[in-house]
Design a protein around this motif. Structure first.
Motif, PDB file in Angstrom:
ATOM      1  N   GLY A   1      49.493  16.844   6.200  1.00 31.25           N
ATOM      2  CA  GLY A   1      49.054  16.209   4.969  1.00 31.25           C
ATOM      3  C   GLY A   1      49.205  14.704   4.886  1.00 31.25           C
ATOM      4  O   GLY A   1      49.154  14.129   3.793  1.00 31.25           O
ATOM      5  N   TYR A   2      49.350  14.031   6.018  1.00 32.28           N
ATOM      6  CA  TYR A   2      49.467  12.570   5.990  1.00 32.28           C
ATOM      7  C   TYR A   2      48.136  11.924   5.592  1.00 32.28           C
ATOM      8  O   TYR A   2      47.058  12.416   5.955  1.00 32.28           O
ATOM      9  N   ASP A   3      48.224  10.820   4.859  1.00 32.85           N
ATOM     10  CA  ASP A   3      47.037  10.089   4.404  1.00 32.85           C
ATOM     11  C   ASP A   3      46.576   9.058   5.419  1.00 32.85           C
ATOM     12  O   ASP A   3      45.385   8.768   5.521  1.00 32.85           O
ATOM     13  N   VAL A   4      47.518   8.464   6.133  1.00 30.85           N
ATOM     14  CA  VAL A   4      47.233   7.437   7.131  1.00 30.85           C
ATOM     15  C   VAL A   4      47.932   7.850   8.431  1.00 30.85           C
ATOM     16  O   VAL A   4      49.120   8.178   8.431  1.00 30.85           O
ATOM     17  N   ILE A   5      47.168   7.832   9.521  1.00 31.72           N
ATOM     18  CA  ILE A   5      47.678   8.283  10.812  1.00 31.72           C
ATOM     19  C   ILE A   5      47.451   7.169  11.819  1.00 31.72           C
ATOM     20  O   ILE A   5      46.319   6.709  12.005  1.00 31.72           O
ATOM     21  N   GLY A   6      48.530   6.723  12.463  1.00 36.52           N
ATOM     22  CA  GLY A   6      48.434   5.584  13.350  1.00 36.52           C
ATOM     23  C   GLY A   6      48.755   5.909  14.787  1.00 36.52           C
ATOM     24  O   GLY A   6      49.256   6.989  15.118  1.00 36.52           O
ATOM     25  N   GLU A   7      48.453   4.946  15.645  1.00 37.53           N
ATOM     26  CA  GLU A   7      48.779   5.003  17.071  1.00 37.53           C
ATOM     27  C   GLU A   7      49.673   3.810  17.410  1.00 37.53           C
ATOM     28  O   GLU A   7      49.417   2.694  16.950  1.00 37.53           O
ATOM     29  N   MET A   8      50.659   4.058  18.258  1.00 37.54           N
ATOM     30  CA  MET A   8      51.524   2.960  18.700  1.00 37.54           C
ATOM     31  C   MET A   8      52.184   3.347  20.012  1.00 37.54           C
ATOM     32  O   MET A   8      52.613   4.489  20.192  1.00 37.54           O
ATOM     33  N   ASP A   9      52.273   2.400  20.940  1.00 39.72           N
ATOM     34  CA  ASP A   9      52.950   2.651  22.208  1.00 39.72           C
ATOM     35  C   ASP A   9      54.464   2.655  22.007  1.00 39.72           C
ATOM     36  O   ASP A   9      54.989   2.006  21.095  1.00 39.72           O
ATOM     37  N   ALA A  10      55.142   3.352  22.904  1.00 38.40           N
ATOM     38  CA  ALA A  10      56.596   3.454  22.816  1.00 38.40           C
ATOM     39  C   ALA A  10      57.321   2.319  23.519  1.00 38.40           C
ATOM     40  O   ALA A  10      58.544   2.198  23.394  1.00 38.40           O
ATOM     41  N   ASP A  11      56.597   1.487  24.255  1.00 33.72           N
ATOM     42  CA  ASP A  11      57.258   0.527  25.145  1.00 33.72           C
ATOM     43  C   ASP A  11      57.506  -0.838  24.533  1.00 33.72           C
ATOM     44  O   ASP A  11      58.020  -1.743  25.195  1.00 33.72           O
ATOM     45  N   GLY A  12      57.160  -1.038  23.267  1.00 33.62           N
ATOM     46  CA  GLY A  12      57.384  -2.319  22.609  1.00 33.62           C
ATOM     47  C   GLY A  12      56.232  -3.295  22.701  1.00 33.62           C
ATOM     48  O   GLY A  12      56.305  -4.392  22.143  1.00 33.62           O
ATOM     49  N   SER A  13      55.162  -2.919  23.390  1.00 32.73           N
ATOM     50  CA  SER A  13      54.013  -3.826  23.490  1.00 32.73           C
ATOM     51  C   SER A  13      53.321  -4.000  22.140  1.00 32.73           C
ATOM     52  O   SER A  13      52.746  -5.055  21.860  1.00 32.73           O
TER      53      SER A  13
ATOM     54  N   VAL B   1      57.590   4.638   6.770  1.00 33.01           N
ATOM     55  CA  VAL B   1      56.655   5.167   7.770  1.00 33.01           C
ATOM     56  C   VAL B   1      57.354   6.209   8.639  1.00 33.01           C
ATOM     57  O   VAL B   1      58.438   5.951   9.191  1.00 33.01           O
ATOM     58  N   ASP B   2      56.739   7.366   8.772  1.00 34.93           N
ATOM     59  CA  ASP B   2      57.271   8.409   9.640  1.00 34.93           C
ATOM     60  C   ASP B   2      56.791   8.203  11.074  1.00 34.93           C
ATOM     61  O   ASP B   2      55.856   7.429  11.332  1.00 34.93           O
ATOM     62  N   VAL B   3      57.423   8.910  12.003  1.00 33.89           N
ATOM     63  CA  VAL B   3      57.088   8.829  13.426  1.00 33.89           C
ATOM     64  C   VAL B   3      56.918  10.236  13.975  1.00 33.89           C
ATOM     65  O   VAL B   3      57.737  11.124  13.692  1.00 33.89           O
ATOM     66  N   LEU B   4      55.866  10.430  14.747  1.00 33.65           N
ATOM     67  CA  LEU B   4      55.683  11.675  15.494  1.00 33.65           C
ATOM     68  C   LEU B   4      55.691  11.333  16.977  1.00 33.65           C
ATOM     69  O   LEU B   4      54.783  10.669  17.474  1.00 33.65           O
TER      70      LEU B   4
ATOM     71  N   GLY C   1      48.675  15.143  18.470  1.00 30.88           N
ATOM     72  CA  GLY C   1      49.396  14.504  17.382  1.00 30.88           C
ATOM     73  C   GLY C   1      48.568  14.383  16.108  1.00 30.88           C
ATOM     74  O   GLY C   1      49.078  14.608  15.000  1.00 30.88           O
ATOM     75  N   PHE C   2      47.313  14.036  16.261  1.00 32.07           N
ATOM     76  CA  PHE C   2      46.431  13.922  15.086  1.00 32.07           C
ATOM     77  C   PHE C   2      46.307  15.264  14.368  1.00 32.07           C
ATOM     78  O   PHE C   2      46.333  15.332  13.134  1.00 32.07           O
ATOM     79  N   SER C   3      46.141  16.335  15.136  1.00 35.25           N
ATOM     80  CA  SER C   3      46.014  17.668  14.543  1.00 35.25           C
ATOM     81  C   SER C   3      47.259  18.015  13.731  1.00 35.25           C
ATOM     82  O   SER C   3      47.168  18.512  12.593  1.00 35.25           O
ATOM     83  N   TRP C   4      48.426  17.740  14.305  1.00 38.19           N
ATOM     84  CA  TRP C   4      49.681  18.008  13.594  1.00 38.19           C
ATOM     85  C   TRP C   4      49.755  17.182  12.315  1.00 38.19           C
ATOM     86  O   TRP C   4      50.132  17.692  11.244  1.00 38.19           O
ATOM     87  N   ALA C   5      49.422  15.895  12.400  1.00 35.76           N
ATOM     88  CA  ALA C   5      49.533  15.002  11.251  1.00 35.76           C
ATOM     89  C   ALA C   5      48.569  15.395  10.131  1.00 35.76           C
ATOM     90  O   ALA C   5      48.922  15.325   8.946  1.00 35.76           O
ATOM     91  N   LEU C   6      47.364  15.795  10.495  1.00 32.00           N
ATOM     92  CA  LEU C   6      46.404  16.241   9.483  1.00 32.00           C
ATOM     93  C   LEU C   6      46.908  17.503   8.796  1.00 32.00           C
ATOM     94  O   LEU C   6      46.837  17.628   7.562  1.00 32.00           O
TER      95      LEU C   6
END
Length: 248
Positions: free
Chosen positions: A87-99, A34-37, A79-84
């Motif tokens: 060419g990513y197939d699946v684009i996720g959201e995640m907080d940076a704080d460990g929650s 999994v990549d990270v942006l 971020g979504f615009s960049w990921a689309l």
């Protein structure tokens, strides 16, 4: 989801220097593919520089630098615009704080087999919250109940920020028309997905309150989000009535 689908998790940051390498390290330990942006809003604590250092050392890490703090939703849209475009197939959201625990991402990935959007939910059976006081639990549960009633949707945790979208889902949502930039953004996109006739699934997660750094969520922020949802929801209901009368 298929093993050959390219996945990226979009991680907005503002003053998360002490958490960023820790959470990305956990993600890559659990899911090396999994990549990270990182989308940094010009953090004064040097988070952007830390993200650049990580990106220079690991080609799975990418960074977008924004001019300033302009809202969670705005950061995700960027971020979504960049990921689309990438060419990513699946684009996720995640907080940076460990929650949002990276070790539980497999729950979301498995559920994406028959869904267009998967939400890691605190308020479905099996979901839980760690280290939240009673008043914050009540505010979140009550706010989500209000959202379900006002907007007429069945999602139990529409404000949750641990998510996976298929690229086709985001392409169908006409992101250029999204105007919600704050925390109401999460509710907006869940509702848009359902209104588009797509499938939203919730899977239980354990949400852990951060142990380092300051939370960006407060009672005032939560109340303001509910106020915006009220205005938006009433407009939507009014538009629905207009469409109903127009058919007669």
């Amino acid at each position: 989801m298929s093993s050959d689908e390219r996945t990226v998790m979009v991680v907005p940051t503002f003053n998360e220097r002490d958490n960023l390498a820790w959470i990305v390290g956990r993600l890559h330990a659990a899911h090396p593919d999994v990549d990270v942006l990182v989308v940094d809003d010009n953090s004064p604590d040097g988070t952007g520089a830390e993200a650049d250092r990580m990106a220079a050392a690991d080609d799975r890490v990418h960074v977008l630098h924004r001019a300033g703090k302009s809202g969670l939703g705005a950061a995700y849209l960027h971020g979504f615009s960049w990921a689309l475009d990438a060419g990513y197939d699946v684009i996720g959201e995640m907080d940076a704080d460990g929650s949002h625990q990276p070790e539980q991402l497999d729950r979301l990935r498995s559920a994406l087999d028959d869904a267009d959007l998967v939400i890691g939910s605190r308020w479905v059976p099996g979901g839980s919250v760690v280290n939240w006081p009673l008043h914050r639990r009540a505010l979140s549960r009550g706010g989500n109940l209000y959202v379900r009633w006002l907007l007429g949707i069945g999602v139990r945790d529409a404000t949750a920020g641990y998510r996976l979208f298929r690229r086709q889902t985001l392409e169908k949502l006409d992101l250029a028309t999204v105007r919600s930039t704050g925390y109401v953004f999460q509710t907006d996109l869940a509702t848009r997905t359902l209104r588009a006739g797509l499938t939203v699934r919730e899977v239980p997660i354990e949400f852990v309150e951060r142990v380092r750094g300051d939370s960006k969520m407060s009672g005032a922020v939560a109340v303001e989000s509910l106020r915006r949802i009220t205005v938006w929801g009433l407009r939507e209901r009014w538009a629905q009535l207009g469409r109903l009368w127009g058919r007669r």
